[in-house]
Structure formats: structure tokens, C-alpha cells
Design a protein around this motif. Sequence first.
Motif, PDB file in Angstrom:
ATOM      1  N   LEU A  46      -1.566  -3.058 -10.372  1.00  0.00           N
ATOM      2  CA  LEU A  46      -1.827  -2.089  -9.550  1.00  0.00           C
ATOM      3  C   LEU A  46      -0.865  -0.974  -9.734  1.00  0.00           C
ATOM      4  CD1 LEU A  46      -3.032  -3.905  -6.208  1.00  0.00           C
ATOM      5  CD2 LEU A  46      -4.491  -2.758  -8.000  1.00  0.00           C
ATOM      6  N   ARG A  47       0.405  -1.242  -9.939  1.00  0.00           N
ATOM      7  CA  ARG A  47       1.489  -0.404 -10.089  1.00  0.00           C
ATOM      8  C   ARG A  47       1.293   0.422 -11.434  1.00  0.00           C
ATOM      9  NH1 ARG A  47       3.273   1.589  -5.159  1.00  0.00           N
ATOM     10  NH2 ARG A  47       4.214  -0.104  -3.947  1.00  0.00           N
ATOM     11  N   GLY A  48       0.217   0.028 -12.206  1.00  0.00           N
ATOM     12  CA  GLY A  48       0.259   0.569 -13.755  1.00  0.00           C
ATOM     13  C   GLY A  48       0.681  -0.270 -14.833  1.00  0.00           C
ATOM     14  N   GLY A  49       0.389  -1.683 -14.534  1.00  0.00           N
ATOM     15  CA  GLY A  49       0.837  -2.664 -15.715  1.00  0.00           C
ATOM     16  C   GLY A  49       2.261  -2.858 -15.819  1.00  0.00           C
TER      17      GLY A  49
ATOM     18  N   VAL B 242       0.398  -7.516  -0.366  1.00  0.00           N
ATOM     19  CA  VAL B 242       0.764  -8.096  -1.838  1.00  0.00           C
ATOM     20  C   VAL B 242       1.898  -7.635  -2.141  1.00  0.00           C
ATOM     21  CG1 VAL B 242      -0.272  -8.175  -3.946  1.00  0.00           C
ATOM     22  CG2 VAL B 242      -1.947  -7.862  -2.266  1.00  0.00           C
ATOM     23  N   GLU B 243       2.865  -8.836  -2.107  1.00  0.00           N
ATOM     24  CA  GLU B 243       4.129  -8.635  -2.191  1.00  0.00           C
ATOM     25  C   GLU B 243       4.871  -7.407  -1.514  1.00  0.00           C
ATOM     26  OE1 GLU B 243       6.179 -11.147  -4.315  1.00  0.00           O
ATOM     27  OE2 GLU B 243       3.912 -11.863  -3.686  1.00  0.00           O
ATOM     28  N   GLN B 244       5.026  -6.310  -2.264  1.00  0.00           N
ATOM     29  CA  GLN B 244       5.734  -5.286  -1.429  1.00  0.00           C
ATOM     30  C   GLN B 244       4.850  -4.213  -1.231  1.00  0.00           C
ATOM     31  OE1 GLN B 244       8.732  -5.449  -0.171  1.00  0.00           O
ATOM     32  NE2 GLN B 244       8.796  -7.808  -0.893  1.00  0.00           N
ATOM     33  N   MET B 245       3.473  -4.416  -1.528  1.00  0.00           N
ATOM     34  CA  MET B 245       2.491  -3.415  -1.486  1.00  0.00           C
ATOM     35  C   MET B 245       1.620  -3.866   0.004  1.00  0.00           C
ATOM     36  SD  MET B 245       0.894  -2.271  -5.214  1.00  0.00           S
ATOM     37  CE  MET B 245       0.065  -3.443  -5.017  1.00  0.00           C
ATOM     38  N   ILE B 246       1.175  -2.527   0.727  1.00  0.00           N
ATOM     39  CA  ILE B 246       0.158  -2.658   1.834  1.00  0.00           C
ATOM     40  C   ILE B 246      -0.939  -2.085   1.390  1.00  0.00           C
ATOM     41  CG2 ILE B 246       0.069  -2.102   4.046  1.00  0.00           C
ATOM     42  CD1 ILE B 246       3.061  -1.655   4.278  1.00  0.00           C
TER      43      ILE B 246
ATOM     44  N   VAL C 104       2.102   1.933   0.363  1.00  0.00           N
ATOM     45  CA  VAL C 104       0.884   1.508   0.618  1.00  0.00           C
ATOM     46  C   VAL C 104      -0.194   1.674  -0.772  1.00  0.00           C
ATOM     47  CG1 VAL C 104      -1.383   2.514   1.560  1.00  0.00           C
ATOM     48  CG2 VAL C 104       0.712   2.174   2.863  1.00  0.00           C
ATOM     49  N   TYR C 105      -0.894   0.984  -1.031  1.00  0.00           N
ATOM     50  CA  TYR C 105      -1.621   1.132  -2.345  1.00  0.00           C
ATOM     51  C   TYR C 105      -2.956   1.954  -2.064  1.00  0.00           C
ATOM     52  CZ  TYR C 105      -4.598   0.455  -6.557  1.00  0.00           C
ATOM     53  OH  TYR C 105      -5.404   0.645  -7.544  1.00  0.00           O
ATOM     54  N   TRP C 106      -2.685   3.437  -2.436  1.00  0.00           N
ATOM     55  CA  TRP C 106      -3.787   4.248  -2.267  1.00  0.00           C
ATOM     56  C   TRP C 106      -5.009   4.119  -3.214  1.00  0.00           C
ATOM     57  CZ3 TRP C 106      -4.481   6.042   2.603  1.00  0.00           C
ATOM     58  CH2 TRP C 106      -3.445   6.092   3.480  1.00  0.00           C
ATOM     59  N   GLY C 107      -4.345   3.940  -4.387  1.00  0.00           N
ATOM     60  CA  GLY C 107      -5.693   3.880  -5.554  1.00  0.00           C
ATOM     61  C   GLY C 107      -5.666   5.370  -5.949  1.00  0.00           C
TER      62      GLY C 107
END
Length: 382
Positions: free
Chosen positions: A93-96, A171-175, A217-220
Motif C-alpha cells: 500500500l505504501r508503494g511496494g 494494518v501494522e502502523q497504518m490506519i 491513515v491510508y487514504w488511497g
Amino acid sequence: MPNQEQLHAALGGVLDPEIRRPITELGMVRSVQVRPDGTAEVTVLLTVAGCPMRETLTRDVTKALSALPGVRDVQVTLDVMSAEQRQELQGRLRGGGTAPAKENPFARPDSLTRVYAIASGKGGVGKSSLTVNLAVSMAAQGLKVGLLDADVYGHSVPAMVGIADQRPTRVEQMIMPVPAYDVKVMSIGMLKPGRQHVVAWRGPMLDRALGQMLSDVYWGDLDVLLLDLPPGTGDMAISVGQQLANADVVVVTTPQEAAAEVAERAGTIASMLNQKVVGVVENMSWLPCPHCGPSHRIDVFGTGGGARVAATLSERFGYDVPLLAEVPLDPRLRTGGDTGRPVVLDDPSAAASEVLAGLAKQLADRRPSLVGRSLGLTPTGR
């Protein structure tokens, strides 16, 4: 019977409700097969054991596989990712794994997300109700929308979209933001132990909280991010100006003079922080007469406040700050906030709904401009 390629293709159409990406792409499908009797067996990996979207995932997976020829029944088994799998998902999610572990994606020069900060000079002008309905209306128009409740002390957005008691998945350090009406929602209220707990932070903590809600936060990939700011010109307004310098500001006021005068200050602080004020919205503008109908308007809070704010800010800044909309005073707008069902969805034909939907489209169709922005250029001598 469908083969493995067909099974995975069908599951590729199932999106994780929080991340909004195919579960096959996220590594959430451990196995899938079809028995000779036509029963499809699939094991789906949840990010955490208490995932609030387990029922939604089960329903969507069942629907996708049931549509394949030869499938008579679907059995979905839910398991949980290991720590290593969650780390792999975070890197994906962070870009591989090539992107920084934490960064504010909306501050990047190549960000295509339009950021709107909804501001007001004082409380009680309906700013949060306005922001929620704009977000939901934009999502209904097909945009990918994020909604950040930046009113740390007076957070009310979760209740207004019916998710006050939900908590985000980590997810780990992501919300993961909590989805509501196809809008990705995040609020400090979701991180408190309970709704009754209060937040008592000073400036540095507020600034840090905003940074975490933007970077952790994972906004996408969003088309639009809306921020519901606290009223006034305090610490959070300054933090937004510093961390989201590219944000455009919409100032909300009511018609009365006292609210209009204070609203001018909210616009002025945004300009001082090099943000552009793209317009003014006059909320509670008029009340349709309950006896005569909408053709007869009752000016409960006076008239002209929004137009005065727009004219004053236009003169002060040297560029046009238009009056974007006059939203009528409608009890259904309040009811929608209390029930968690925004009026633009619950009653699209209401006068307030039509104005708000038009405003949402107006902001969604707006294109960025350098007018009114500081370019950060320093003159040099020759």
C-alpha cells in the motif's frame, strides 16, 4: 466448472471495503477451488481478527463466485493474516516498499487530490452538516472522497454519517479510514476509548494529531479530500495552513451580521497562510414558509451576510471570492445529522439537498488556479 483463472478473475472484482482495492491484489485470497458437486470453497485472509467488515467481505465474495457458471454453493472461510503478511500488505500500500514509511500524500507536488478546508469564524453555523453532505454528494457523483474531521475538540462527523461507535482497522502502523456512504472517514473521535471521553490538547499536540491523521491513515487515491475545521482562527487552522498549503478554503457563515463579521476573520487567516479562499457559503439562508411554500421565504437570521463576506474578502485579497451558495434552513438537514443519514441521500428533493448537490458539483468541477496563491518567489536585483 470454472478454472482457477476464472475464479481469481471473479474475486478480482471484490474490493476490500476499507482499502477499496481488489482482495486478490492485496493478497487476501489464500485459496479458492470448486468441488465436483459445484461448491466453491474460498479462504479469505482478514487484516485483523476483529475486522468490522467481515460480513461485507463474506457477502461480496459469495455474490462474485455465485455468478460463475457451474457454481451451486459458496463456502467462505475467514482467517487472519500473519504479522509478515500484514507487513507485506503495508509495503504494497505504501508503494511496494519504495515510498517513505510515513508522509503526507496531499503535500506532495504531484498530488492530484483537490483539498477543501471548510472553515467558519464561529460555531453553530452548520459547518459540519455542510461538510458531511458535500462529501456524500460528491461520492454519489462518482468521485473518490475522503473526509477528515479536523475539529478535534468538537468532532461530530462520525455521528453524522452513522459510524460514531465504529473504530478504524490498523494494518501494522497504518490506519484504515472507516467507510460511510462510499466516503473514507477519519476523526479523532474514532481513536478515543469511548464517545464520552474528551480531548484536552494544546497546540503542539493538535499539530501532531493532524499530521498523523494525514500520514498514518491510508487514504488511497482520492479525487477530493474535505476537512471539517474547528471554528475560529486558532491552532488547527494554522496547522492546516502549514501542512496543507495547497488546500482551498470555503468559508461558511449565516446571514446575520455577527456571524458574517467573524467569518471574514476565518477567510483572512487562510489568506495569511497563503491558502486561497475559493468562496463563501451562506447557511441557514432562508426558511421556506410552511404555509405558503418555497415561493415565500422567511429570513430568520436576516439577509445578505454571505454576500457581504464575499465582497469584503474579494476587496481585501484582490481576487474574486464568490458567494457559492445560499443553503436554506431545513429541519431535515438537522434530522439527517441526528440519524446518521445525510439529507442529500435521505431526501434528494428537499430544497437544502438540491442546493448542496449543486454546490458539491461546483466544487468537484473546479480546477486549480494560481490566482490568490503565494508562489514563494523572492525578487532579485539585477
